[in-house]
Structures are given as structure tokens and as C-alpha cells.
Write an enzyme that holds these catalytic residues in place. Sequence first.
Site, PDB file in Angstrom:
ATOM      1  N   SER A  54     -51.368 -34.531  -8.239  1.00 51.37           N
ATOM      2  CA  SER A  54     -52.185 -35.153  -7.189  1.00 51.37           C
ATOM      3  C   SER A  54     -51.462 -35.233  -5.851  1.00 51.37           C
ATOM      4  CB  SER A  54     -52.547 -36.572  -7.648  1.00 51.37           C
ATOM      5  OG  SER A  54     -53.050 -37.320  -6.579  1.00 51.37           O
TER       6      SER A  54
ATOM      7  N   GLU B  55     -51.554 -37.692  -4.142  1.00 45.64           N
ATOM      8  CA  GLU B  55     -51.004 -39.053  -4.056  1.00 45.64           C
ATOM      9  C   GLU B  55     -49.482 -39.028  -4.203  1.00 45.64           C
ATOM     10  OE1 GLU B  55     -52.134 -42.563  -3.839  1.00 45.64           O
ATOM     11  OE2 GLU B  55     -53.532 -41.422  -2.646  1.00 45.64           O
TER      12      GLU B  55
ATOM     13  N   TYR C  59     -49.775 -45.279  -9.540  1.00 51.01           N
ATOM     14  CA  TYR C  59     -50.451 -44.027  -9.919  1.00 51.01           C
ATOM     15  C   TYR C  59     -49.678 -42.816  -9.382  1.00 51.01           C
ATOM     16  CZ  TYR C  59     -53.868 -40.202  -9.681  1.00 51.01           C
ATOM     17  OH  TYR C  59     -54.488 -38.982  -9.784  1.00 51.01           O
TER      18      TYR C  59
HETATM   19  P1  NAP Z   1     -61.882 -39.375 -13.874  1.00 53.88           P
HETATM   20  O1  NAP Z   1     -63.297 -39.071 -13.506  1.00 53.88           O
HETATM   21  O2  NAP Z   1     -61.353 -40.761 -13.686  1.00 53.88           O
HETATM   22  O3  NAP Z   1     -61.698 -38.969 -15.417  1.00 53.88           O
HETATM   23  C1  NAP Z   1     -60.549 -39.355 -16.147  1.00 53.88           C
HETATM   24  C2  NAP Z   1     -60.702 -38.914 -17.594  1.00 53.88           C
HETATM   25  O4  NAP Z   1     -59.526 -39.315 -18.324  1.00 53.88           O
HETATM   26  C3  NAP Z   1     -61.899 -39.543 -18.322  1.00 53.88           C
HETATM   27  O5  NAP Z   1     -62.486 -38.555 -19.153  1.00 53.88           O
HETATM   28  C4  NAP Z   1     -61.227 -40.605 -19.202  1.00 53.88           C
HETATM   29  O6  NAP Z   1     -61.946 -40.903 -20.383  1.00 53.88           O
HETATM   30  C5  NAP Z   1     -59.942 -39.895 -19.558  1.00 53.88           C
HETATM   31  N1  NAP Z   1     -58.882 -40.780 -20.060  1.00 53.88           N
HETATM   32  C6  NAP Z   1     -58.340 -41.846 -19.432  1.00 53.88           C
HETATM   33  N2  NAP Z   1     -57.393 -42.384 -20.186  1.00 53.88           N
HETATM   34  C7  NAP Z   1     -57.325 -41.666 -21.352  1.00 53.88           C
HETATM   35  C8  NAP Z   1     -56.562 -41.745 -22.540  1.00 53.88           C
HETATM   36  N3  NAP Z   1     -55.645 -42.693 -22.730  1.00 53.88           N
HETATM   37  N4  NAP Z   1     -56.739 -40.821 -23.502  1.00 53.88           N
HETATM   38  C9  NAP Z   1     -57.673 -39.864 -23.351  1.00 53.88           C
HETATM   39  N5  NAP Z   1     -58.455 -39.740 -22.245  1.00 53.88           N
HETATM   40  C10 NAP Z   1     -58.279 -40.634 -21.267  1.00 53.88           C
HETATM   41  O7  NAP Z   1     -60.887 -38.405 -13.104  1.00 53.88           O
HETATM   42  P2  NAP Z   1     -61.194 -37.016 -12.321  1.00 53.88           P
HETATM   43  O8  NAP Z   1     -61.563 -37.320 -10.919  1.00 53.88           O
HETATM   44  O9  NAP Z   1     -62.067 -36.155 -13.156  1.00 53.88           O
HETATM   45  O10 NAP Z   1     -59.734 -36.388 -12.254  1.00 53.88           O
HETATM   46  C11 NAP Z   1     -59.245 -35.548 -13.296  1.00 53.88           C
HETATM   47  C12 NAP Z   1     -57.719 -35.521 -13.248  1.00 53.88           C
HETATM   48  O11 NAP Z   1     -57.296 -35.024 -11.985  1.00 53.88           O
HETATM   49  C13 NAP Z   1     -57.057 -36.887 -13.390  1.00 53.88           C
HETATM   50  O12 NAP Z   1     -55.824 -36.676 -14.072  1.00 53.88           O
HETATM   51  C14 NAP Z   1     -56.771 -37.316 -11.964  1.00 53.88           C
HETATM   52  O13 NAP Z   1     -55.689 -38.212 -11.924  1.00 53.88           O
HETATM   53  C15 NAP Z   1     -56.437 -35.973 -11.351  1.00 53.88           C
HETATM   54  N6  NAP Z   1     -56.708 -35.832  -9.917  1.00 53.88           N
HETATM   55  C16 NAP Z   1     -57.960 -36.097  -9.443  1.00 53.88           C
HETATM   56  C17 NAP Z   1     -58.224 -35.908  -8.092  1.00 53.88           C
HETATM   57  C18 NAP Z   1     -59.591 -36.157  -7.530  1.00 53.88           C
HETATM   58  O14 NAP Z   1     -59.707 -36.226  -6.294  1.00 53.88           O
HETATM   59  N7  NAP Z   1     -60.631 -36.254  -8.347  1.00 53.88           N
HETATM   60  C19 NAP Z   1     -57.200 -35.427  -7.249  1.00 53.88           C
HETATM   61  C20 NAP Z   1     -55.942 -35.170  -7.780  1.00 53.88           C
HETATM   62  C21 NAP Z   1     -55.705 -35.348  -9.134  1.00 53.88           C
HETATM   63  P3  NAP Z   1     -63.033 -42.105 -20.489  1.00 53.88           P
HETATM   64  O15 NAP Z   1     -64.365 -41.492 -20.108  1.00 53.88           O
HETATM   65  O16 NAP Z   1     -62.948 -42.497 -21.909  1.00 53.88           O
HETATM   66  O17 NAP Z   1     -62.606 -43.183 -19.523  1.00 53.88           O
HETATM   67  O1  F7E Z   2     -59.746 -43.920  -1.679  1.00 53.51           O
HETATM   68  C1  F7E Z   2     -59.950 -45.991   1.393  1.00 53.51           C
HETATM   69  C2  F7E Z   2     -58.756 -46.226   0.491  1.00 53.51           C
HETATM   70  O2  F7E Z   2     -60.268 -44.571  -4.019  1.00 53.51           O
HETATM   71  C3  F7E Z   2     -59.668 -43.068  -0.563  1.00 53.51           C
HETATM   72  C4  F7E Z   2     -58.238 -40.308  -6.850  1.00 53.51           C
HETATM   73  O3  F7E Z   2     -59.072 -39.280  -7.346  1.00 53.51           O
HETATM   74  O4  F7E Z   2     -57.703 -39.052  -4.887  1.00 53.51           O
HETATM   75  C5  F7E Z   2     -58.237 -40.279  -5.337  1.00 53.51           C
HETATM   76  O5  F7E Z   2     -57.459 -41.368  -4.871  1.00 53.51           O
HETATM   77  C6  F7E Z   2     -59.308 -43.872   0.677  1.00 53.51           C
HETATM   78  C7  F7E Z   2     -58.125 -44.843   0.485  1.00 53.51           C
HETATM   79  O6  F7E Z   2     -59.347 -42.250  -3.524  1.00 53.51           O
HETATM   80  C8  F7E Z   2     -62.510 -48.302   0.313  1.00 53.51           C
HETATM   81  O7  F7E Z   2     -57.930 -47.259   1.027  1.00 53.51           O
HETATM   82  C9  F7E Z   2     -61.591 -47.726   2.182  1.00 53.51           C
HETATM   83  O8  F7E Z   2     -57.245 -44.719   1.563  1.00 53.51           O
HETATM   84  O9  F7E Z   2     -61.648 -42.753  -2.926  1.00 53.51           O
HETATM   85  P1  F7E Z   2     -60.339 -43.404  -3.098  1.00 53.51           P
HETATM   86  P2  F7E Z   2     -57.754 -42.118  -3.483  1.00 53.51           P
HETATM   87  O10 F7E Z   2     -57.071 -43.420  -3.554  1.00 53.51           O
HETATM   88  O11 F7E Z   2     -57.413 -41.217  -2.341  1.00 53.51           O
HETATM   89  C10 F7E Z   2     -56.352 -38.788  -5.302  1.00 53.51           C
HETATM   90  C11 F7E Z   2     -55.950 -37.434  -4.767  1.00 53.51           C
HETATM   91  C12 F7E Z   2     -56.164 -38.958  -6.756  1.00 53.51           C
HETATM   92  O12 F7E Z   2     -55.349 -38.273  -7.369  1.00 53.51           O
HETATM   93  C13 F7E Z   2     -56.826 -40.126  -7.392  1.00 53.51           C
HETATM   94  O13 F7E Z   2     -56.918 -39.963  -8.806  1.00 53.51           O
HETATM   95  O14 F7E Z   2     -60.429 -44.688   1.016  1.00 53.51           O
HETATM   96  N1  F7E Z   2     -61.028 -46.961   1.200  1.00 53.51           N
HETATM   97  N2  F7E Z   2     -62.489 -48.549   1.665  1.00 53.51           N
HETATM   98  C14 F7E Z   2     -61.577 -47.296   0.028  1.00 53.51           C
HETATM   99  N3  F7E Z   2     -61.371 -46.818  -1.219  1.00 53.51           N
HETATM  100  C15 F7E Z   2     -62.122 -47.345  -2.222  1.00 53.51           C
HETATM  101  N4  F7E Z   2     -61.953 -46.869  -3.475  1.00 53.51           N
HETATM  102  N5  F7E Z   2     -63.032 -48.347  -1.988  1.00 53.51           N
HETATM  103  C16 F7E Z   2     -63.273 -48.859  -0.745  1.00 53.51           C
HETATM  104  O15 F7E Z   2     -64.100 -49.759  -0.548  1.00 53.51           O
END
Ligand code: NAP
Ligand code: F7E
Length: 325
Positions: free
Chosen positions: A125, A127, A149
Site C-alpha cells: 500500500s 500508506e 496499518y
Molecule cells: P477490503 O474491502 O477491506 O477487504 C478486505 C478483505 O480481507 C475482506 O475480504 C475481509 O474478509 C478479509 N479479511 C480481513 N481479515 C481477515 C482474516 N483474518 N482472515 C481472512 N480474511 C480476512 O479491502 P480492499 O479495498 O479490497 O483491499 C484489498 C487489499 O489491498 C487489502 O490488503 C488492502 O490493505 C490492500 N490495499 C487496498 C487499497 C485500496 O485503496 N483499496 C490500496 C492499497 C492496498 P471479511 O469480509 O470477512 O471482513
Molecule cells: O481516507 C480523509 C482521511 O479512509 C482517505 C485504504 O484502502 O487507501 C485507503 O486508506 C483520506 C484520509 O482511505 C474522512 O483523513 C476526511 O486522509 O478513504 P480513506 P486511506 O486512509 O487513504 C490506502 C492506500 C490503503 O491501503 C487502505 O487500506 O480521507 N478523510 N474525512 C476521511 N476519511 C474517512 N475514512 N472518513 C472521513 O470522514
Amino acid sequence: MASKTALITGITGQDGSYLADFLLSKGYRVVGMTRRSSTDVHERIRAVLDRIEIVSGDLLDQSSMTSVLAEAQPDEVYNLAAQSFVPASWSQPVLTGEFTGLGVTRILEAIRHVSPKIKFYQASSSEMFGKVVEVPQTERTPFYPRSPYGVAKAYGHWITINYRESYDLFATSGISFNHESPRRGLEFVTRKISDAVARIKLGMLDKLHLGNLEAARDWGFAGDYVRAMWLMLQQESPDDYVIATGRTHKVRDFCKLAFDAVDLVWEDHVVVDPHFYRPAEVDHLVGDASKIRRVLGWQPETSFEELVEMMVRADLDRLRPFALV
Ligand code: NAP
Ligand code: F7E
């Protein structure tokens, strides 16, 4: 040629559901790992449930990981499972480290023992870049994570590289920047906004409470990003890639476009609420995806503007049957 088998951890999540769609369209046998739940968690994969196999396992449980691999016999493993919501990582820091960090080692150990030929994708990520030390961020930018995270993901990233170098595994890490969709969880800011915009338009809500409007993210469409994951596993040798659009926008920009899409003025409805501020913020992320563009020929196909429109339209369609007017 026999079809390939892919195992997806996190198949019930946003990315897992898009990846399942994509791999099915490529003729794969798709096996999804889910953890035990007392409620139905298959909403995002309902449309493909009869075309995939579900096996039970948990990132916290080493023996279940080994059993899942032995049962599924995959050619490719996509590790998408994680505790992925950044604010939850402050309230559950140890659990986040267990799932999101050590969970990666458990899968890699299972691969090493069951079938070291498996190709492995780790969902790293942006992050990890956190308080960025350079702009834009590349595969070589040093990490400065700003949340439990981000720290856990940095561990997962480096253990993937370590197992590649120690045991000669085909282990890759995709450093994805934020990617969104109508299937995004409702707690993430983009979906929180698109859902609220639809509710306000339909007369179901008046105010939207948000935190830091100045935070800037490189937002892409999840459907484009799962293609990049697959491409990374089709190569001769494993490598790590930044997956990003290279364009960045503030939360306030997302608000403006989303409210514009339904002819509303965002300032009339958005309330800044310090409750949503984070203990440490990631202010400005922008990825340099030139390596994946050059080596794998990947590029995003959905613009930021198209993404916002797509999400607002989908939430309007979903909520319209529940509106009173
Ligand atoms: P998500 O919607 O939160 O999905 C997370 C998945 O992980 C869900 O299927 C959840 O299952 C499963 N999970 C959580 N804890 C588990 C455990 N202990 N054992 C087995 N399964 C478990 O996340 P996403 O947005 O699809 O992201 C997919 C991956 O990419 C994650 O690793 C995230 O950190 C990473 N990532 C995401 C982004 C983004 O912008 N979306 C960016 C960078 C990296 P349940 O349904 O049971 O909760
Ligand atoms: O926040 C700001 C908040 O929660 C984005 C995950 O998929 O991407 C995701 O993490 C920004 C932050 O995503 C609210 O402070 C303002 O700066 O949508 P987010 P994230 O934290 O960037 C990375 C790449 C991952 O890997 C993670 O798994 O938006 N923000 N107001 C808010 N955020 C939330 N959630 N809620 C608010 O009300």
C-alpha cells in the site's frame, strides 16, 4: 491447455470481488478463502458465487493456511486479505499487525511448504510512504508509515521480498495507491461521500460529516488495479511495482465533483467534524507508475471524473427504491 487455478484471500472485499470477475473472464478456476462468519459476507461476489469455490481459512491461523493451499492446489495466490481501514488500526493495533503484517508470513510459509512453485501477489500500500520523503513516490522511495496499518503493510512488503530472496519464491508486491469503486466499503471517504450525496439527493439525509478535507490522494478505479495484479504474475520473473494514476486530488475536490454530479452545492451539506481527524495524517500521496507502464504496459483506463460519476450513479440506483419521494 488446462486452465490455471487462482486462490484469492480477501475475496469478499472490494478488490477480491473485482479480481474474481477478472480471472473468471480469463478462464481461471477461482478459489476464494473466507473466514468463518455468523452472517452472510458474500454480497460483493453474489453474482459469481456459483462459478467460484469457497474454502475456509483465516490469516491468524497457520494450519488453516496450509490446508487451504493443499486443498486448492493453486498456480497463483493473491493475498488481498487484511484489516484495511486505517482508523481501525489505531483502535486495534495488535490485531492489525497480526492480520495485515504477520498474516503475510503465514501464507508465505504455507507456500514454501506446500508448493514453492506458486506465484504470489502481496497487496502492499501507498500508506507505507506515509509522511512522504519525495514526490512522486516510486518503488525506491523510502517508507515513513504514519499508522499501525502502514507499519504492518511495510512488514508485509519486506517479508515478501525477503522470502523471494531467501527461498527463490515467485513473490511479488504491488504498491497500490488508493483505488475505489461502487463496491468500496462505506467507511472509506470516497464511498462515504457518494453514498451521502445519493441520500441527500433523494431526501434521506441533509448533512455529511467529514474530517480532513485537505488530504490529497492518488485515486484510481479498482477494476483497473486488479488487471495490474494479474499482469505482475504473468511475467518470467518476480518484481515489485507501484500501481497508481499519477494524478492527485483533495477530499474537497471529490466532494465538489460528487455533489456537482447531482446538481447540488457541496458547501451547503458538508460539515467538518474533528471526530474524523486522525492521530497522524498522510497529507499528500501521488504515485509514479512509470515502471509498470514501461515494463508491463499497464495503464489506468478510468479517469478520476469518471470514477466519481460512476460511484454517485451506482449509489443513486441502489438507494432510489428506499426513497420516500
Ligand atoms: P477490503 O474491502 O477491506 O477487504 C478486505 C478483505 O480481507 C475482506 O475480504 C475481509 O474478509 C478479509 N479479511 C480481513 N481479515 C481477515 C482474516 N483474518 N482472515 C481472512 N480474511 C480476512 O479491502 P480492499 O479495498 O479490497 O483491499 C484489498 C487489499 O489491498 C487489502 O490488503 C488492502 O490493505 C490492500 N490495499 C487496498 C487499497 C485500496 O485503496 N483499496 C490500496 C492499497 C492496498 P471479511 O469480509 O470477512 O471482513
Ligand atoms: O481516507 C480523509 C482521511 O479512509 C482517505 C485504504 O484502502 O487507501 C485507503 O486508506 C483520506 C484520509 O482511505 C474522512 O483523513 C476526511 O486522509 O478513504 P480513506 P486511506 O486512509 O487513504 C490506502 C492506500 C490503503 O491501503 C487502505 O487500506 O480521507 N478523510 N474525512 C476521511 N476519511 C474517512 N475514512 N472518513 C472521513 O470522514
